[in-house]
Design an enzyme around this catalytic site. Structure first.
Site, mmCIF file in Angstrom:
data_model
loop_
_atom_site.group_PDB
_atom_site.id
_atom_site.type_symbol
_atom_site.label_atom_id
_atom_site.label_comp_id
_atom_site.label_asym_id
_atom_site.label_seq_id
_atom_site.Cartn_x
_atom_site.Cartn_y
_atom_site.Cartn_z
ATOM 1 N N THR A 85 41.077 54.771 -8.029
ATOM 2 C CA THR A 85 40.224 55.455 -7.050
ATOM 3 C C THR A 85 38.776 55.304 -7.484
ATOM 4 O O THR A 85 38.464 55.394 -8.678
ATOM 5 C CB THR A 85 40.533 56.960 -6.893
ATOM 6 N N ASP A 118 36.770 57.488 -6.907
ATOM 7 C CA ASP A 118 36.293 58.857 -7.167
ATOM 8 C C ASP A 118 36.402 59.271 -8.635
ATOM 9 O O ASP A 118 35.757 60.233 -9.050
ATOM 10 C CB ASP A 118 37.095 59.859 -6.327
ATOM 11 N N GLN A 165 30.635 51.734 -0.800
ATOM 12 C CA GLN A 165 30.988 52.012 -2.205
ATOM 13 C C GLN A 165 32.388 51.526 -2.570
ATOM 14 O O GLN A 165 32.719 51.406 -3.743
ATOM 15 C CB GLN A 165 30.897 53.526 -2.474
HETATM 16 O O1 F6P Z 1 39.149 58.563 -2.200
HETATM 17 C C1 F6P Z 1 38.282 57.517 -1.899
HETATM 18 C C2 F6P Z 1 37.386 57.869 -0.769
HETATM 19 O O2 F6P Z 1 36.526 56.782 -0.521
HETATM 20 C C3 F6P Z 1 36.607 59.173 -0.924
HETATM 21 O O3 F6P Z 1 35.509 59.036 -1.787
HETATM 22 C C4 F6P Z 1 36.267 59.485 0.502
HETATM 23 O O4 F6P Z 1 36.068 60.861 0.706
HETATM 24 C C5 F6P Z 1 37.485 59.029 1.240
HETATM 25 O O5 F6P Z 1 38.136 58.079 0.412
HETATM 26 C C6 F6P Z 1 37.202 58.402 2.580
HETATM 27 O O6 F6P Z 1 38.405 58.047 3.158
HETATM 28 P P1 F6P Z 1 38.557 57.188 4.488
HETATM 29 O O7 F6P Z 1 38.734 55.767 4.068
HETATM 30 O O8 F6P Z 1 39.762 57.743 5.119
HETATM 31 O O9 F6P Z 1 37.304 57.349 5.293
#
Ligand code: F6P
Length: 359
Positions: free
Chosen positions: A137, A139, A285
């Protein structure tokens, strides 16, 4: 031995490096490898399970995304199934996963994912599936490992973006507020904000008071530094308030974080009288080539996962316990979120340079 590999949840730079290392390591042991496409979805679709060999993973270490595809809407415990009337019903298909794995004679599943995917892996392990997890991840919010792969690439992308914001902020004597990902933790914001010398870093772990941020900005103007950079984690929380969320998604699913930077920028402009702009770096990102750190970590994780499979150490996740890569129980990764320690070294080092956390 035949193993399967899948990638689940939001993509992260380095997924292909894990796949390549796992496939090449396994093939060198004489094993068969299959890939499950789009999370677990491939198990329920014709052509969704593909054979992987050295040729299928050639030249992919440096490429972002995942050759297997991914999904953050396809838990087998709550899988969206279209009904004859066109509506969608969530169905528990976990028993089908176990049956399919038996049918395919899979000795071990290498599940590459974040907290959601690893939680699914743990539940499947409880149903008797041999699973080994690989923590992924941007994150960096998984317990049990110092870093997840993908995190440092996201930090690099964010740092490059903030560097660029500096020049335009200075040219216009503006405050620039940039929102970074990270869900309910502030790892990306803290690391990128520190690397790119932000003036304030607002993270979910330290509730902020926008008046304190305004003080910091005023002090810069007073010293003749007439611009400022504020880095905001998407999950940042005002003291006594709540994180900022977007409208309910049209396709359903949970609420998504968003809007933190816009909300803060408006207040900063009101409080300081300085022109303030906000932007959201968003999915940039997650994209692009993994930097060398993430490639190396991802390659090591891929190989380590196969070694664990050979040792029969199922129900574990590979983890960085620097400098070594080791195994930790899957539960260690998913039972709680790894949050930024508020009195940890990185926060203290940032404070030592005068960076405000809005507290
Ligand atoms: O967990 C990774 C992440 O990019 C988070 O930082 C973000 O909140 C989320 O996924 C966004 O998810 P999606 O791809 O569903 O917009």
């Amino acid at each position: 031995m035949r193993i399967a590999i899948n990638t689940g949840g939001g993509d992260a730079p380095g997924l292909n490096a894990v796949i390549r290392a796992a496939v090449v390591t396994a093939r060198r042991k004489g094993w068969d490898v299959v890939g499950i496409r789009r999370g677990y979805g491939g198990l329920f679709k014709a052509g969704g399970v593909v054979s992987l060999d050295e040729r299928s993973v050639r030249g992919i270490t440096h490429i972002g995304g995942t050759i297997l595809g991914t999904s953050n809407r396809g838990s087998p415990f709550s899988f969206p199934v279209e009904q004859p009337d066109g509506s969608v019903r969530m169905v528990d298909r976990s028993d089908e996963v176990i049956d399919r794995m038996k049918e395919l004679e899979i000795g071990c599943l290498i599940a590459v994912g974040g907290d959601g995917s690893l939680r699914i892996a743990r539940e499947l392990a409880a149903k008797g599936l041999n699973v080994i997890g690989v923590p992924k991840t941007i994150d960096n919010d998984l317990e049990g490992t110092l870093f997840t792969f993908g995190f440092h690439t996201a930090v690099q992308t964010a740092t490059d973006a903030i560097d660029k914001l500096h020049s335009t902020a200075e040219a216009h004597q503006r405050v620039m507020v940039v929102e970074l990902m990270g869900r309910h933790t502030g790892w990306i914001a803290l690391f990128a904000g520190y690397a790119a010398t932000a003036d304030a870093i607002l993270i979910p772990e330290i509730p902020y008071d926008v008046a304190r941020v305004a003080d910091k900005i005023r002090s810069r103007w007073a010293r003749g530094r007439e611009f400022a950079i504020v880095v905001v984690a998407e999950g940042a929380i005002p003291a006594g308030g709540e994180a900022s969320y977007l409208d309910k998604p049209a396709l359903g699913g949970g609420l998504r974080l968003g809007g933190a930077a816009k909300r803060i920028a408006r207040r900063i402009e009101e409080l300081t009288g300085h022109e303030t702009r906000s932007l959201v770096l968003g999915h940039l990102q997650r994209g692009g080539r993994p930097i060398a750190f993430d490639r190396i970590l991802a390659l090591r994780f891929g190989t380590a996962a196969v070694e664990l499979a050979e040792q029969g150490r199922f129900g574990c996740m590979v983890a960085l316990d620097a400098p070594a890569v080791r195994a930790v129980p899957l539960g260690a990764a998913v039972d709680s979120l790894k949050r930024v320690p508020v009195d940890g070294d990185m926060v203290l080092a940032s404070r030592a340079l005068g960076i405000s956390f809005g507290d």
